[in-house]
Enzyme design. Structure first.
Site: not given
Ligand code: ATP
Ligand code: MG
Length: 140
Positions: A11, A51, A114, A117, A128
């Site tokens: 990211k 997304y 974070n 992804h 994806e």
């Molecule tokens: P990713 O899909 O990016 O691999 P993930 O599967 O661990 O991450 P998801 O629940 O799919 O997490 O959320 C997608 C992304 O949205 C997260 O990686 C994070 O960057 C963002 N995100 C999720 N929850 C929050 C939150 N509470 N506040 C801000 N950003 C969030």
């Molecule tokens: Mg995810």
């Protein structure tokens, strides 16, 4: 366990801190092979499309802003049980909860920034990968 392919993204928070190599090394050390890779600065439309599953979540606006704030490295990873293995190397979504040695524990700034992804299931991995790559760009 079967050989799988999964989709991975480094990211903008990580590319901007010049962490592309360090993060890719962690993936490779875990036995994952990079079979496709390119650097893209995604548009708002591309980020919203990628997304779309999160479009009704309260953090959607922040997510799109974060993902379009700089360049991203999109990759396809291949290996034994690659989907789960990549999720293990990434660590928990919130770096505060991530295990020691994971990418998010070592590099992530916050739950929004974070660093990586990774696809969470075979169906999302296929979708994806197809969103960002054509078949001839995947080179085992
Ligand atoms: P990713 O899909 O990016 O691999 P993930 O599967 O661990 O991450 P998801 O629940 O799919 O997490 O959320 C997608 C992304 O949205 C997260 O990686 C994070 O960057 C963002 N995100 C999720 N929850 C929050 C939150 N509470 N506040 C801000 N950003 C969030
Ligand atoms: Mg995810």
């Amino acid at each position: 366990m079967a050989i799988e392919r999964t989709f991975s993204m480094i990211k903008p928070d990580a590319t901007q801190r010049n962490l592309t190599g360090k993060i890719t090394a962690k993936l490779e050390e875990a036995g994952l092979r990079v079979v496709a890779s390119k650097r893209v600065w995604m548009s708002r439309q591309q980020a919203e499309g990628f997304y779309a599953v999160h479009k009704d979540r309260p953090f959607f606006g922040e997510l799109v802003e974060t993902m379009t704030a700089g360049p991203t490295v999109v990759q396809v990873l291949e290996g034994e049980g690659a989907i789960l293995k990549n999720r293990e190397v990434m660590g928990a979504t919130n770096p505060a909860n991530a295990d020691a040695g994971t990418i998010r524990k070592e590099f992530a700034l916050s739950i929004g920034e974070n660093s990586v992804h990774g696809s969470d299931a075979p169906e999302t991995a296929a979708q994806e990968i197809a969103y960002w790559f054509s078949g001839i760009e995947l080179v085992g």
